[in-house]
Design a protein around this motif. Structure first.
Motif, PDB file in Angstrom:
ATOM      1  N   SER A 139       0.906  -1.228   0.159  1.00 49.97           N
ATOM      2  CA  SER A 139       0.406   0.131  -0.146  1.00 49.97           C
ATOM      3  C   SER A 139       0.986   1.784  -0.224  1.00 49.97           C
ATOM      4  O   SER A 139       0.416   2.639   0.622  1.00 49.97           O
ATOM      5  CB  SER A 139      -0.428  -0.153   1.266  1.00 49.97           C
ATOM      6  OG  SER A 139      -0.297  -0.151   2.426  1.00 49.97           O
ATOM      7  N   LEU A 140       1.920   1.067  -0.154  1.00 44.14           N
ATOM      8  CA  LEU A 140       3.226   1.749  -0.296  1.00 44.14           C
ATOM      9  C   LEU A 140       3.150   3.309  -1.437  1.00 44.14           C
ATOM     10  O   LEU A 140       2.394   2.924  -2.719  1.00 44.14           O
ATOM     11  CB  LEU A 140       4.052   2.023  -0.379  1.00 44.14           C
ATOM     12  CG  LEU A 140       5.448   2.736  -0.232  1.00 44.14           C
ATOM     13  CD1 LEU A 140       5.126   2.971   1.381  1.00 44.14           C
ATOM     14  CD2 LEU A 140       7.161   2.173  -0.535  1.00 44.14           C
ATOM     15  N   HIS A 141       2.767   4.650  -1.030  1.00 43.34           N
ATOM     16  CA  HIS A 141       1.907   5.847  -2.097  1.00 43.34           C
ATOM     17  C   HIS A 141       2.786   6.910  -0.881  1.00 43.34           C
ATOM     18  O   HIS A 141       3.256   6.487  -0.575  1.00 43.34           O
ATOM     19  CB  HIS A 141       0.803   5.975  -2.429  1.00 43.34           C
ATOM     20  CG  HIS A 141       0.088   6.421  -1.536  1.00 43.34           C
ATOM     21  ND1 HIS A 141      -0.328   5.200  -0.082  1.00 43.34           N
ATOM     22  CD2 HIS A 141      -0.118   7.682  -0.487  1.00 43.34           C
ATOM     23  CE1 HIS A 141      -0.855   5.800   1.111  1.00 43.34           C
ATOM     24  NE2 HIS A 141      -0.887   7.278   0.615  1.00 43.34           N
ATOM     25  N   ARG A 142       3.462   8.333  -2.555  1.00 42.69           N
ATOM     26  CA  ARG A 142       3.295   9.400  -2.057  1.00 42.69           C
ATOM     27  C   ARG A 142       2.527   9.754  -0.600  1.00 42.69           C
ATOM     28  O   ARG A 142       0.914   9.728  -0.817  1.00 42.69           O
ATOM     29  CB  ARG A 142       3.331  10.556  -3.176  1.00 42.69           C
ATOM     30  CG  ARG A 142       3.887  10.311  -4.089  1.00 42.69           C
ATOM     31  CD  ARG A 142       3.932  11.012  -5.466  1.00 42.69           C
ATOM     32  NE  ARG A 142       4.130  12.304  -4.747  1.00 42.69           N
ATOM     33  CZ  ARG A 142       3.888  13.417  -5.600  1.00 42.69           C
ATOM     34  NH1 ARG A 142       2.827  13.156  -6.240  1.00 42.69           N
ATOM     35  NH2 ARG A 142       3.952  15.005  -5.035  1.00 42.69           N
ATOM     36  N   ALA A 143       3.122  10.659  -0.237  1.00 41.86           N
ATOM     37  CA  ALA A 143       2.483  11.425   1.011  1.00 41.86           C
ATOM     38  C   ALA A 143       1.999  12.547   1.041  1.00 41.86           C
ATOM     39  O   ALA A 143       2.360  12.788   0.169  1.00 41.86           O
ATOM     40  CB  ALA A 143       4.057  11.072   2.577  1.00 41.86           C
ATOM     41  N   THR A 144       0.544  12.587   1.665  1.00 41.60           N
ATOM     42  CA  THR A 144       0.502  14.070   1.950  1.00 41.60           C
ATOM     43  C   THR A 144       0.777  14.350   3.067  1.00 41.60           C
ATOM     44  O   THR A 144       0.499  13.934   4.105  1.00 41.60           O
ATOM     45  CB  THR A 144      -1.351  13.440   1.543  1.00 41.60           C
ATOM     46  OG1 THR A 144      -1.866  12.417   2.311  1.00 41.60           O
ATOM     47  CG2 THR A 144      -1.478  12.883   0.342  1.00 41.60           C
ATOM     48  N   VAL A 145       0.296  15.677   2.988  1.00 46.97           N
ATOM     49  CA  VAL A 145       0.142  16.808   4.118  1.00 46.97           C
ATOM     50  C   VAL A 145      -1.447  17.026   4.006  1.00 46.97           C
ATOM     51  O   VAL A 145      -2.663  17.040   3.605  1.00 46.97           O
ATOM     52  CB  VAL A 145       0.845  18.039   3.895  1.00 46.97           C
ATOM     53  CG1 VAL A 145       2.631  16.842   3.350  1.00 46.97           C
ATOM     54  CG2 VAL A 145       0.692  18.617   2.417  1.00 46.97           C
ATOM     55  N   ALA A 146      -1.295  17.664   5.442  1.00 45.91           N
ATOM     56  CA  ALA A 146      -3.317  17.753   5.892  1.00 45.91           C
ATOM     57  C   ALA A 146      -3.404  19.753   5.192  1.00 45.91           C
ATOM     58  O   ALA A 146      -2.533  20.000   5.227  1.00 45.91           O
ATOM     59  CB  ALA A 146      -3.038  18.402   7.315  1.00 45.91           C
ATOM     60  N   ARG A 164       6.978  17.572  -0.886  1.00 45.36           N
ATOM     61  CA  ARG A 164       7.248  16.255  -0.060  1.00 45.36           C
ATOM     62  C   ARG A 164       8.026  15.040  -1.142  1.00 45.36           C
ATOM     63  O   ARG A 164       7.925  14.631  -2.208  1.00 45.36           O
ATOM     64  CB  ARG A 164       6.336  16.038   0.055  1.00 45.36           C
ATOM     65  CG  ARG A 164       5.642  15.036   0.835  1.00 45.36           C
ATOM     66  CD  ARG A 164       5.655  15.558   2.517  1.00 45.36           C
ATOM     67  NE  ARG A 164       5.813  14.596   3.615  1.00 45.36           N
ATOM     68  CZ  ARG A 164       4.623  14.428   4.377  1.00 45.36           C
ATOM     69  NH1 ARG A 164       3.928  14.794   3.947  1.00 45.36           N
ATOM     70  NH2 ARG A 164       5.445  13.131   5.640  1.00 45.36           N
ATOM     71  N   LYS A 165       9.357  14.233  -0.266  1.00 41.38           N
ATOM     72  CA  LYS A 165       9.927  12.951  -0.718  1.00 41.38           C
ATOM     73  C   LYS A 165       9.306  12.035  -0.321  1.00 41.38           C
ATOM     74  O   LYS A 165       9.827  11.440  -0.913  1.00 41.38           O
ATOM     75  CB  LYS A 165      11.755  13.129  -0.692  1.00 41.38           C
ATOM     76  CG  LYS A 165      11.938  14.386  -1.247  1.00 41.38           C
ATOM     77  CD  LYS A 165      13.182  14.693  -1.486  1.00 41.38           C
ATOM     78  CE  LYS A 165      13.727  14.722   0.573  1.00 41.38           C
ATOM     79  NZ  LYS A 165      15.086  15.391   0.484  1.00 41.38           N
ATOM     80  N   ALA A 166       8.783  11.920   1.024  1.00 38.23           N
ATOM     81  CA  ALA A 166       8.642  10.628   1.797  1.00 38.23           C
ATOM     82  C   ALA A 166       7.042  10.244   1.360  1.00 38.23           C
ATOM     83  O   ALA A 166       6.114  10.226   0.370  1.00 38.23           O
ATOM     84  CB  ALA A 166       7.784  11.372   3.304  1.00 38.23           C
ATOM     85  N   LEU A 167       7.561   9.037   1.631  1.00 39.38           N
ATOM     86  CA  LEU A 167       6.395   8.061   1.097  1.00 39.38           C
ATOM     87  C   LEU A 167       4.958   7.356   2.013  1.00 39.38           C
ATOM     88  O   LEU A 167       6.211   7.100   3.484  1.00 39.38           O
ATOM     89  CB  LEU A 167       6.881   7.273   0.352  1.00 39.38           C
ATOM     90  CG  LEU A 167       7.411   7.045  -1.170  1.00 39.38           C
ATOM     91  CD1 LEU A 167       7.907   5.691  -1.198  1.00 39.38           C
ATOM     92  CD2 LEU A 167       6.590   7.376  -2.315  1.00 39.38           C
TER      93      LEU A 167
END
Length: 126
Positions: A66-73, A85-88
């Motif tokens: 289920s790994l995908h690009r991280a989102t922000v609030a 944003r580089k995180a997953l």
């Protein structure tokens, strides 16, 4: 583009930018903890050697499907992608029922809960 967004884009995109030195350090379970920010409403800590290589591999394997690009609030209860944003991120179901059998994902999760409770005093339970 306001100044904050511009600075965030720069800091997140610059892989050579050095990490900030901790404001202070402490020890938790024989591990060094670097405390970068420690407010009641926001904390940024890192724990050296928090996870062993075999534990990391187990968490990565559990997260991979289920790994995908991280989102922000977004401030309105939702979230969105941000180009800097580089995180997953991934949702991982912790197999608490296997904790007594030595499941590595459960072991890391337990340690994480314990550190968060120690650092915040929240008393979060599984």
């Amino acid at each position: 583009l306001d100044l904050a967004e511009s600075w965030e884009d720069r800091t997140c995109a610059d892989f050579d930018l050095p990490t900030t030195s901790p404001a202070r350090t402490r020890t938790w379970r024989d591990r060094r903890v670097g405390i970068l920010l420690d407010r009641d409403d926001a904390k940024i800590h890192y724990v050296e050697n928090f996870i062993a290589p075999d534990e990391c591999a187990a968490v990565e394997a559990a997260a991979r499907p289920s790994l995908h690009r991280a989102t922000v609030a977004d401030g309105a209860g939702g979230s969105h992608l941000q180009k800097s944003r580089k995180a997953l991120q991934a949702g991982v179901r912790v197999p608490w029922e296997k904790e007594d059998e030595g499941d590595l994902v459960a072991a890391v999760s337990r340690r994480l809960y314990e550190y968060v409770n120690d650092a915040t005093g929240y008393g979060i339970r599984t």
